[in-house]
Write an enzyme that holds these catalytic residues in place. Structure first.
Site, mmCIF file in Angstrom:
data_model
loop_
_atom_site.group_PDB
_atom_site.id
_atom_site.type_symbol
_atom_site.label_atom_id
_atom_site.label_comp_id
_atom_site.label_asym_id
_atom_site.label_seq_id
_atom_site.Cartn_x
_atom_site.Cartn_y
_atom_site.Cartn_z
ATOM 1 N N LYS A 25 84.520 13.248 15.565
ATOM 2 C CA LYS A 25 84.323 13.359 17.020
ATOM 3 C C LYS A 25 82.836 13.333 17.367
ATOM 4 C CE LYS A 25 86.722 16.696 19.059
ATOM 5 N NZ LYS A 25 87.419 18.002 19.129
ATOM 6 N N LYS A 27 80.396 12.052 15.538
ATOM 7 C CA LYS A 27 79.857 10.714 15.235
ATOM 8 C C LYS A 27 80.081 9.750 16.400
ATOM 9 C CE LYS A 27 80.609 10.830 10.190
ATOM 10 N NZ LYS A 27 79.259 10.751 9.645
ATOM 11 N N PHE A 46 85.709 8.040 26.019
ATOM 12 C CA PHE A 46 85.743 9.415 25.522
ATOM 13 C C PHE A 46 86.540 9.477 24.217
ATOM 14 C CE2 PHE A 46 89.202 9.092 28.590
ATOM 15 C CZ PHE A 46 90.278 9.727 27.977
ATOM 16 N N ARG A 50 92.543 15.616 16.521
ATOM 17 C CA ARG A 50 93.481 16.680 16.154
ATOM 18 C C ARG A 50 93.828 16.593 14.683
ATOM 19 N NH1 ARG A 50 96.372 13.910 13.382
ATOM 20 N NH2 ARG A 50 97.976 12.481 14.041
ATOM 21 N N ALA A 61 106.585 14.170 5.219
ATOM 22 C CA ALA A 61 106.719 14.267 3.756
ATOM 23 C C ALA A 61 108.173 14.122 3.339
ATOM 24 C CB ALA A 61 106.148 15.596 3.273
ATOM 25 N N ARG A 63 110.503 12.552 5.078
ATOM 26 C CA ARG A 63 110.879 11.159 5.343
ATOM 27 C C ARG A 63 110.420 10.240 4.215
ATOM 28 N NH1 ARG A 63 108.863 11.572 10.373
ATOM 29 N NH2 ARG A 63 107.244 10.024 10.028
ATOM 30 N N GLU A 146 93.051 8.865 10.433
ATOM 31 C CA GLU A 146 93.535 7.754 11.263
ATOM 32 C C GLU A 146 92.736 7.720 12.557
ATOM 33 O OE1 GLU A 146 97.818 6.075 12.559
ATOM 34 O OE2 GLU A 146 97.275 7.932 13.556
#
Length: 205
Positions: A25, A27, A46, A50, A61, A63, A146
């Site tokens: 965040k 960076k 912006f 999370r 896990a 799944r 991600e």
């Protein structure tokens, strides 16, 4: 077993990912600041971030039928970068690819190849270094995160779709799915129109 882990163990697992989220965040907020300080347009509007909820990690896990959380689940740390225009998304993607402090492991363009539901976004899995021991015993360790890049319109739509997915007592779900798809297509058309208008304005300068 993932299902039987106590909270102390979860704290230990999630700590480096929480650090990674905060670091990423900072960076990307600094990239935005650099553009604005130079008096230039910033493709980043912006940034939010999370760590995945424990219940969601357990569900994924199960799944994937794995106990190797850190090796098999690559979105425990998640960053969203919002921008004004579709063109900005690809500018941000190139910025990420050109950085030396993170490596792109995988990417999915759900804008060119949007999902059947109408979902649009650009997803990147990156590998970053954090001052924690990783599953291989390296310290500093390497961790996955991600990064989702999308326009503000895409983000608003995704929030609505998320609400529908996790609310179980919805009446007329088929109608809502249909309306969501229609709305996604209209927002996509609007994003294209906004991009066109911006290009026309810039051509005048």
């Amino acid at each position: 077993k993932v299902n039987n882990m106590n909270y102390e163990k979860w704290d230990e697992i999630l700590a480096p990912y929480q650090h990674a989220v905060e670091e990423l965040k900072v960076k990307f907020k600094n990239i935005r600041k650099e553009f604005l300080t130079k008096g230039e347009y910033s493709p980043i509007e912006f940034v939010t971030g999370r760590t995945k909820k424990i219940s969601s990690i357990i569900s994924k896990a199960n799944r994937l039928d794995t106990n190797d959380i850190e090796g098999k689940i690559d979105d425990i740390a998640g960053i969203r970068i919002m921008c004004q225009f579709v063109e900005d998304i690809y500018t941000i993607v190139e910025l990420i690819k050109n950085r030396t402090d993170m490596t792109v492991i995988n990417e999915k363009d759900y804008i060119t190849n949007f999902k059947e539901s109408g979902y649009r976004s650009y997803h990147l899995i990156v590998e970053i270094t954090a001052p924690y021991e990783d599953i291989l015993g390296n310290n500093p360790g390497k961790f996955f995160a991600e990064i989702q890049v999308r326009t503000i319109a895409m983000d608003s739509w995704a929030s609505l779709e998320h609400q529908m997915k996790y609310k179980h007592d919805i009446k007329n779900p088929e109608l809502i799915v249909k309306e969501l798809k229609r709305c996604a297509d209209e927002l996509a058309a609007c994003d294209v129109s906004m991009q066109t208008i911006r290009n026309l304005i810039n051509a005048e300068n």
